[in-house]
Design a protein around this motif. Structure first.
Motif, short mmCIF file in Angstrom:
data_model
loop_
_atom_site.label_atom_id
_atom_site.label_comp_id
_atom_site.label_asym_id
_atom_site.label_seq_id
_atom_site.Cartn_x
_atom_site.Cartn_y
_atom_site.Cartn_z
N ARG A 180 -11.05 -7.17 -0.37
CA ARG A 180 -10.87 -5.95 -1.17
C ARG A 180 -9.43 -5.46 -1.19
NH1 ARG A 180 -14.58 -1.65 1.80
NH2 ARG A 180 -15.96 -3.47 1.75
N SER A 181 -8.58 -5.97 -0.27
CA SER A 181 -7.22 -5.46 -0.18
C SER A 181 -6.20 -6.56 -0.39
CB SER A 181 -6.98 -4.81 1.19
OG SER A 181 -7.17 -5.77 2.22
N LEU A 182 -4.96 -6.14 -0.70
CA LEU A 182 -3.86 -7.08 -0.88
C LEU A 182 -3.25 -7.42 0.47
CD1 LEU A 182 -2.16 -5.32 -3.90
CD2 LEU A 182 -3.48 -7.42 -4.00
N THR A 183 -2.73 -8.64 0.59
CA THR A 183 -2.09 -9.08 1.82
C THR A 183 -0.64 -9.45 1.55
OG1 THR A 183 -4.18 -9.97 2.66
CG2 THR A 183 -2.15 -10.78 3.68
N SER A 184 0.25 -8.96 2.40
CA SER A 184 1.67 -9.29 2.27
C SER A 184 2.12 -10.02 3.53
CB SER A 184 2.50 -8.01 2.08
OG SER A 184 3.88 -8.31 2.05
N ILE A 185 2.53 -11.29 3.37
CA ILE A 185 3.01 -12.09 4.49
C ILE A 185 4.39 -12.65 4.12
CG2 ILE A 185 2.55 -14.05 6.02
CD1 ILE A 185 -0.40 -13.78 5.38
N PRO A 186 5.48 -12.10 4.66
CA PRO A 186 6.83 -12.60 4.31
C PRO A 186 7.00 -14.06 4.72
CG PRO A 186 6.94 -10.51 5.49
CD PRO A 186 5.53 -10.99 5.62
N PHE A 187 7.70 -14.83 3.90
CA PHE A 187 7.94 -16.23 4.24
C PHE A 187 9.25 -16.70 3.63
CE2 PHE A 187 5.77 -16.42 0.17
CZ PHE A 187 6.45 -17.43 -0.51
N GLN A 188 9.77 -17.79 4.17
CA GLN A 188 10.97 -18.44 3.65
C GLN A 188 10.70 -19.93 3.55
OE1 GLN A 188 14.38 -18.29 6.23
NE2 GLN A 188 15.65 -19.54 4.89
N ILE A 189 11.02 -20.53 2.42
CA ILE A 189 10.89 -21.98 2.28
C ILE A 189 12.10 -22.62 2.96
CG2 ILE A 189 10.83 -23.92 0.67
CD1 ILE A 189 9.42 -22.07 -1.32
N LEU A 190 11.85 -23.39 4.01
CA LEU A 190 12.94 -24.07 4.71
C LEU A 190 13.27 -25.41 4.09
CD1 LEU A 190 12.04 -23.41 8.46
CD2 LEU A 190 13.54 -22.09 6.97
#
Length: 299
Positions: free
Chosen positions: A83-93
């Motif tokens: 039911r909710s949005l998820t924010s997971i920061p990431f960087q493509i190495l």
């Protein structure tokens, strides 16, 4: 000589026109007009120079702050959705292999709790052996100690939370993950370069295959202990490569950070660039929780 005379005549004419214009309009007005044209030219030149340097037009200011404070409403979801949005920061190495870095994936408290539950159950790490290999002739390839624990065995519920977050980050269901392998590397300990996927030509037929690995660093390492990809983007691809060497793309362990990399291409074949290892720890201690993810539900 004639050309100089013409230039002087032109300069004299301009001077006369300026004096005539100034006497009619007034010096204050002339000064304001000159200032206006000067600033306009300066601003225009700055814009042009910015375009030349970047190769693109500057972003309008209204677009820079368009998403500041913006709120997004979740869409209606299916029976298995959320039911909710998820924010997971990431960087493509890296794209070769596909390696993604997740800063602050777990909290300090979560990392400390996982280390605490694993400490009393550590044993020397083992290897999956190829035909003809034995524990004796492969000694020194992997020198860490570790233990396996599933989320269902963790009464604190921390591993379940981590597992759910990994599923969101990878978009692969929790049911496809193996139990966590909690590892400790002390000074001098390492893991030579290897693949997480099992080549059927070397290991025999496989019921399912490891398609991805997620490493959660439970501790920071003062020196050494990097996860390294020696073949990143085609580096070191020769017959003389020493699998003990710590070369290529290196990821330094930082407590709470996560590293995801894929061992298979989307077509299911093994990515040769996914070979990786753990550099020797020089100073400090390295703790990591590894989650191997398969292409089929893990039994």
């Amino acid at each position: 000589m004639k050309s100089k005379g013409k230039a002087g005549s032109l300069g004299g004419s301009s001077s006369c026109l300026w004096r005539s214009f100034g006497s009619k309009v007034g010096l204050p007005a002339v000064f304001l007009l000159c200032s206006f044209f000067f600033l306009t030219g300066l601003f225009g030149s700055l814009l042009l120079s910015q375009d030349v340097v970047s190769g693109v037009r500057p972003t309008p200011r209204r677009l820079e702050s368009m998403d500041e404070g913006a709120e997004f409403d979740p869409l209606p979801h299916g029976e298995t959705g959320e039911r909710s949005l998820t924010s997971i920061p990431f960087q493509i190495l890296s794209w070769k292999p596909r390696a993604v870095y997740f800063p602050n994936f777990a909290t300090v408290e979560q990392c400390q709790s996982i280390i605490k539950m694993a400490k009393a159950h550590l044993a020397p790490s083992t290897l999956a052996l190829r035909e003809g290999e034995t524990a004796e002739n492969t000694k020194g390839i992997r020198t860490s100690s570790g233990m396996f624990i599933s989320a269902s065995e963790d009464k604190t519920g921390i591993l379940e939370l981590i597992e759910e977050k990994i599923a969101r980050a990878t978009m692969i269901p929790r049911s496809h993950g193996e139990a966590f392998n909690i590892l400790r590397y002390e000074i001098g300990q390492r893991y030579n370069s290897h693949y997480d996927a099992f080549n059927p030509a070397e290991y025999g037929p496989q019921k399912s295959q490891r398609i991805a690995s997620f490493l959660l660093y439970l501790s920071s390492v003062e020196e050494g202990g990097e996860t390294m990809f020696p073949f990143e983007n085609g580096l070191n691809l020769d017959a003389n490569y020493d699998y003990r060497k710590c070369v290529g793309l290196k990821v330094k362990p930082r407590r709470g950070d996560g590293l995801l990399f894929y061992s298979l291409f989307p077509n299911g074949t093994i990515d040769s660039a996914s070979i990786h290892g753990s550099c020797p720890v020089i100073l400090g201690e390295k703790w990591v929780a590894t989650k191997w993810i398969r292409d089929e539900q893990d039994d």
